[in-house]
Scaffold this motif. Sequence first.
Motif, PDB file in Angstrom:
ATOM      1  N   TYR A  39       0.821  -1.206   0.000  1.00 32.51           N
ATOM      2  CA  TYR A  39       0.000   0.000   0.000  1.00 32.51           C
ATOM      3  C   TYR A  39       0.859   1.263   0.000  1.00 32.51           C
ATOM      4  N   GLN A  40       0.482   2.231  -0.843  1.00 28.75           N
ATOM      5  CA  GLN A  40       1.236   3.487  -0.928  1.00 28.75           C
ATOM      6  C   GLN A  40       0.375   4.724  -0.669  1.00 28.75           C
ATOM      7  N   GLY A  41      -0.855   4.552  -0.218  1.00 28.84           N
ATOM      8  CA  GLY A  41      -1.771   5.678  -0.052  1.00 28.84           C
ATOM      9  C   GLY A  41      -1.704   6.338   1.316  1.00 28.84           C
ATOM     10  N   ASP A  42      -2.725   7.169   1.575  1.00 27.50           N
ATOM     11  CA  ASP A  42      -2.801   7.966   2.797  1.00 27.50           C
ATOM     12  C   ASP A  42      -2.926   7.131   4.065  1.00 27.50           C
ATOM     13  N   SER A  43      -3.389   5.898   3.950  1.00 26.70           N
ATOM     14  CA  SER A  43      -3.600   5.061   5.135  1.00 26.70           C
ATOM     15  C   SER A  43      -2.390   4.207   5.501  1.00 26.70           C
ATOM     16  N   ARG A  44      -1.276   4.403   4.839  1.00 26.67           N
ATOM     17  CA  ARG A  44      -0.100   3.548   5.075  1.00 26.67           C
ATOM     18  C   ARG A  44       0.322   3.542   6.553  1.00 26.67           C
ATOM     19  N   LYS A  45       0.428   4.700   7.177  1.00 26.50           N
ATOM     20  CA  LYS A  45       0.841   4.742   8.586  1.00 26.50           C
ATOM     21  C   LYS A  45      -0.265   4.205   9.503  1.00 26.50           C
ATOM     22  N   PHE A  46      -1.501   4.345   9.091  1.00 24.60           N
ATOM     23  CA  PHE A  46      -2.615   3.773   9.843  1.00 24.60           C
ATOM     24  C   PHE A  46      -2.483   2.255   9.893  1.00 24.60           C
ATOM     25  N   TYR A  47      -2.223   1.642   8.743  1.00 21.81           N
ATOM     26  CA  TYR A  47      -2.031   0.192   8.708  1.00 21.81           C
ATOM     27  C   TYR A  47      -0.825  -0.211   9.546  1.00 21.81           C
ATOM     28  N   GLN A  48       0.228   0.575   9.487  1.00 23.14           N
ATOM     29  CA  GLN A  48       1.401   0.292  10.303  1.00 23.14           C
ATOM     30  C   GLN A  48       1.032   0.319  11.787  1.00 23.14           C
ATOM     31  N   GLY A  49       0.212   1.283  12.175  1.00 29.29           N
ATOM     32  CA  GLY A  49      -0.244   1.357  13.557  1.00 29.29           C
ATOM     33  C   GLY A  49      -1.089   0.153  13.958  1.00 29.29           C
ATOM     34  N   LEU A  50      -1.987  -0.292  13.061  1.00 27.27           N
ATOM     35  CA  LEU A  50      -2.794  -1.474  13.363  1.00 27.27           C
ATOM     36  C   LEU A  50      -1.917  -2.705  13.541  1.00 27.27           C
ATOM     37  N   ILE A  51      -0.912  -2.826  12.697  1.00 29.12           N
ATOM     38  CA  ILE A  51       0.047  -3.937  12.827  1.00 29.12           C
ATOM     39  C   ILE A  51       0.661  -3.909  14.222  1.00 29.12           C
ATOM     40  N   GLN A  52       1.064  -2.717  14.647  1.00 28.12           N
ATOM     41  CA  GLN A  52       1.709  -2.600  15.947  1.00 28.12           C
ATOM     42  C   GLN A  52       0.732  -2.818  17.104  1.00 28.12           C
ATOM     43  N   VAL A  53      -0.535  -2.444  16.950  1.00 28.91           N
ATOM     44  CA  VAL A  53      -1.542  -2.754  17.970  1.00 28.91           C
ATOM     45  C   VAL A  53      -1.640  -4.273  18.126  1.00 28.91           C
ATOM     46  N   ALA A  54      -1.705  -4.979  17.007  1.00 28.37           N
ATOM     47  CA  ALA A  54      -1.807  -6.441  17.055  1.00 28.37           C
ATOM     48  C   ALA A  54      -0.571  -7.056  17.717  1.00 28.37           C
ATOM     49  N   VAL A  55       0.609  -6.565  17.376  1.00 28.99           N
ATOM     50  CA  VAL A  55       1.836  -7.109  17.964  1.00 28.99           C
ATOM     51  C   VAL A  55       1.922  -6.761  19.453  1.00 28.99           C
ATOM     52  N   CYS A  56       1.461  -5.574  19.825  1.00 31.92           N
ATOM     53  CA  CYS A  56       1.394  -5.191  21.236  1.00 31.92           C
ATOM     54  C   CYS A  56       0.592  -6.224  22.018  1.00 31.92           C
ATOM     55  N   LEU A  57      -0.586  -6.554  21.523  1.00 32.29           N
ATOM     56  CA  LEU A  57      -1.449  -7.502  22.221  1.00 32.29           C
ATOM     57  C   LEU A  57      -0.886  -8.921  22.174  1.00 32.29           C
ATOM     58  N   HIS A  58      -0.227  -9.259  21.086  1.00 34.27           N
ATOM     59  CA  HIS A  58       0.444 -10.564  20.988  1.00 34.27           C
ATOM     60  C   HIS A  58       1.515 -10.672  22.069  1.00 34.27           C
ATOM     61  N   HIS A  59       2.350  -9.645  22.177  1.00 32.48           N
ATOM     62  CA  HIS A  59       3.394  -9.648  23.206  1.00 32.48           C
ATOM     63  C   HIS A  59       2.790  -9.698  24.608  1.00 32.48           C
ATOM     64  N   PHE A  60       1.776  -8.889  24.836  1.00 33.53           N
ATOM     65  CA  PHE A  60       1.155  -8.843  26.161  1.00 33.53           C
ATOM     66  C   PHE A  60       0.599 -10.228  26.522  1.00 33.53           C
ATOM     67  N   GLY A  61      -0.048 -10.874  25.568  1.00 32.06           N
ATOM     68  CA  GLY A  61      -0.586 -12.209  25.801  1.00 32.06           C
ATOM     69  C   GLY A  61       0.483 -13.237  26.104  1.00 32.06           C
ATOM     70  N   ASN A  62       1.694 -13.005  25.589  1.00 31.64           N
ATOM     71  CA  ASN A  62       2.829 -13.902  25.841  1.00 31.64           C
ATOM     72  C   ASN A  62       3.691 -13.417  27.004  1.00 31.64           C
ATOM     73  N   GLU A  63       3.185 -12.447  27.750  1.00 33.56           N
ATOM     74  CA  GLU A  63       3.837 -11.889  28.928  1.00 33.56           C
ATOM     75  C   GLU A  63       5.161 -11.168  28.626  1.00 33.56           C
ATOM     76  N   ASN A  64       5.314 -10.710  27.380  1.00 33.37           N
ATOM     77  CA  ASN A  64       6.436  -9.840  27.032  1.00 33.37           C
ATOM     78  C   ASN A  64       5.938  -8.407  27.259  1.00 33.37           C
ATOM     79  N   THR A  65       5.865  -8.033  28.515  1.00 35.27           N
ATOM     80  CA  THR A  65       5.255  -6.751  28.861  1.00 35.27           C
ATOM     81  C   THR A  65       6.110  -5.566  28.423  1.00 35.27           C
ATOM     82  N   ARG A  66       7.405  -5.729  28.417  1.00 36.42           N
ATOM     83  CA  ARG A  66       8.279  -4.638  27.966  1.00 36.42           C
ATOM     84  C   ARG A  66       8.027  -4.347  26.482  1.00 36.42           C
TER      85      ARG A  66
END
Length: 132
Positions: A39-66
């Motif tokens: 993707y090269q449009g206006d939502s590129r950073k939005f998608y990047q943020g969603l990716i990071q939200v998902a990884v945040c919750l993945h880490h939290f679920g695996n007790e990688n709190t840092r």
Amino acid sequence: MKQQVPPDYDPRFVEGVEYFNDCEFFEAHEVWEDLWQEYQGDSRKFYQGLIQVAVCLHHFGNENTRGARKLFHSSTKYIEPYGELHEGIYVAKLIADLTTCCREIIETEEEYPAGRIVPDLIPEIHRDPPPR
């Protein structure tokens, strides 16, 4: 008055939301990353943020709190500028729900904060309008 026609969402975006809502955060991240890379449009950073939200919750679920805390901060910085509603997602609600879910690990100065994800506090994403 003309009726608003729902946008045609990229199937990968929709698939990622479905994985996310099933708490399959790694899979959501994978699907959204595939979309983000092309993707090269206006939502590129939005998608990047969603990716990071998902990884945040993945880490939290695996007790990688840092790691979860680090990704909480970076993800919200990416999606916050997109306003109240973007790509059918209520951005402020997602951030508020993520903040509630992660509160115990983001409100501490500990390098390795103690905490476990509480299933009832895990955010969900509801698109408005829903996909066709």
